[in-house]
Motif scaffolding. Structure first.
Motif, PDB file in Angstrom:
ATOM      1  N   TRP A  59     -44.546  41.448  -5.713  1.00 15.65           N
ATOM      2  CA  TRP A  59     -45.915  40.972  -5.779  1.00 15.65           C
ATOM      3  C   TRP A  59     -46.081  39.819  -6.755  1.00 15.65           C
ATOM      4  CZ3 TRP A  59     -49.406  41.231  -2.391  1.00 15.65           C
ATOM      5  CH2 TRP A  59     -50.756  41.123  -2.687  1.00 15.65           C
ATOM      6  N   GLN A  60     -46.829  38.838  -6.362  1.00 15.83           N
ATOM      7  CA  GLN A  60     -47.272  37.697  -7.146  1.00 15.83           C
ATOM      8  C   GLN A  60     -46.122  37.028  -7.899  1.00 15.83           C
ATOM      9  OE1 GLN A  60     -50.687  39.150  -9.314  1.00 15.83           O
ATOM     10  NE2 GLN A  60     -51.945  39.156  -7.481  1.00 15.83           N
ATOM     11  N   GLN A  61     -46.193  36.943  -9.229  1.00 17.70           N
ATOM     12  CA  GLN A  61     -45.216  36.180 -10.009  1.00 17.70           C
ATOM     13  C   GLN A  61     -43.807  36.750  -9.937  1.00 17.70           C
ATOM     14  OE1 GLN A  61     -48.219  37.079 -11.183  1.00 17.70           O
ATOM     15  NE2 GLN A  61     -49.253  35.121 -11.430  1.00 17.70           N
ATOM     16  N   ALA A  62     -43.666  37.985  -9.509  1.00 19.90           N
ATOM     17  CA  ALA A  62     -42.330  38.572  -9.401  1.00 19.90           C
ATOM     18  C   ALA A  62     -41.475  37.820  -8.393  1.00 19.90           C
ATOM     19  CB  ALA A  62     -42.418  40.047  -9.022  1.00 19.90           C
ATOM     20  N   HIS A  63     -42.103  37.113  -7.455  1.00 20.12           N
ATOM     21  CA  HIS A  63     -41.345  36.325  -6.475  1.00 20.12           C
ATOM     22  C   HIS A  63     -40.525  35.217  -7.130  1.00 20.12           C
ATOM     23  CE1 HIS A  63     -42.486  37.968  -2.587  1.00 20.12           C
ATOM     24  NE2 HIS A  63     -43.655  38.226  -3.127  1.00 20.12           N
ATOM     25  N   SER A  64     -40.941  34.774  -8.297  1.00 19.17           N
ATOM     26  CA  SER A  64     -40.176  33.710  -8.949  1.00 19.17           C
ATOM     27  C   SER A  64     -38.881  34.224  -9.563  1.00 19.17           C
ATOM     28  CB  SER A  64     -41.028  33.008 -10.015  1.00 19.17           C
ATOM     29  OG  SER A  64     -41.343  33.900 -11.047  1.00 19.17           O
ATOM     30  N   ARG A  65     -38.738  35.537  -9.678  1.00 16.48           N
ATOM     31  CA  ARG A  65     -37.522  36.127 -10.254  1.00 16.48           C
ATOM     32  C   ARG A  65     -36.715  36.953  -9.253  1.00 16.48           C
ATOM     33  NH1 ARG A  65     -37.664  32.670 -13.592  1.00 16.48           N
ATOM     34  NH2 ARG A  65     -38.825  32.832 -15.500  1.00 16.48           N
ATOM     35  N   ALA A  66     -37.317  37.268  -8.108  1.00 18.70           N
ATOM     36  CA  ALA A  66     -36.660  38.143  -7.132  1.00 18.70           C
ATOM     37  C   ALA A  66     -36.372  37.385  -5.842  1.00 18.70           C
ATOM     38  CB  ALA A  66     -37.553  39.347  -6.823  1.00 18.70           C
ATOM     39  N   PHE A  67     -35.167  37.588  -5.317  1.00 16.70           N
ATOM     40  CA  PHE A  67     -34.876  37.095  -3.969  1.00 16.70           C
ATOM     41  C   PHE A  67     -35.034  38.277  -3.041  1.00 16.70           C
ATOM     42  CE2 PHE A  67     -32.543  36.342  -0.165  1.00 16.70           C
ATOM     43  CZ  PHE A  67     -32.897  35.047   0.144  1.00 16.70           C
ATOM     44  N   MET A  68     -35.943  38.150  -2.088  1.00 17.34           N
ATOM     45  CA  MET A  68     -36.190  39.236  -1.152  1.00 17.34           C
ATOM     46  C   MET A  68     -36.571  38.667   0.201  1.00 17.34           C
ATOM     47  SD  MET A  68     -39.812  39.238  -0.665  1.00 17.34           S
ATOM     48  CE  MET A  68     -40.213  40.870  -0.193  1.00 17.34           C
ATOM     49  N   VAL A  69     -36.339  39.474   1.203  1.00 15.53           N
ATOM     50  CA  VAL A  69     -36.805  39.208   2.554  1.00 15.53           C
ATOM     51  C   VAL A  69     -37.529  40.482   2.960  1.00 15.53           C
ATOM     52  CG1 VAL A  69     -36.126  38.824   4.956  1.00 15.53           C
ATOM     53  CG2 VAL A  69     -34.955  37.597   3.103  1.00 15.53           C
TER      54      VAL A  69
END
Length: 146
Positions: free
Chosen positions: A35-45
């Motif tokens: 969620w939200q800013q966590a996308h800048s640290r996590a690679f996910m599909v």
């Protein structure tokens, strides 16, 4: 164009590659798992629930970034990954591949440009930044305010 300039234009976007390399693989069941800013640290599909599947997508995105892979080439990688893992995804394969390609490359390029623009020597020479809206059909109110 001189050979030196042409060689420089062909260089891979180092800061974008570094941003992508700094992410941590995360498995998910749905897109709201990160969620939200966590996308800048996590690679996910979204929906990629095994580490091997996430890693294969990450490898394909990294290749696209390092080599300038086209969407058509990425779609072939996507089809191969889906076939190897038997992954059942939402939406058409063409749509899903484009989403994974566009979101990850756009985020990496934007993060890389931010790194370049906010270096102390660049801020000393160009101390002001200006937000320019993308021209999206349905912009967020906050983006219009910027």
């Amino acid at each position: 164009m001189t050979a030196e300039i042409a060689a420089g234009v062909a260089l891979p976007p180092r800061e974008a590659i570094d941003f992508l390399a700094g992410k941590v693989n995360v498995t998910t069941e749905r897109w709201t798992d990160v969620w939200q800013q966590a996308h800048s640290r996590a690679f996910m599909v979204a929906g990629a629930a095994t580490g091997a599947l996430v890693q294969d997508f990450r490898d394909a995105v990294t290749r696209a970034l390092e080599r300038g892979t086209t969407l058509a080439e990425f779609r072939r990688d996507f089809d191969g990954i889906v076939g190897r893992h038997g992954w059942v995804h939402n939406g058409s394969a063409a749509w899903r591949a484009r989403l994974i390609y566009d979101v990850n490359l756009s985020m990496a390029y934007a993060a890389g440009r931010w790194t370049q623009q906010t270096r102390p020597e660049n801020l000393a020479a160009f101390p002001f930044l200006q937000y320019v809206h993308s021209g999206a059909a349905h912009p967020r109110k906050q983006h219009l305010a910027w």
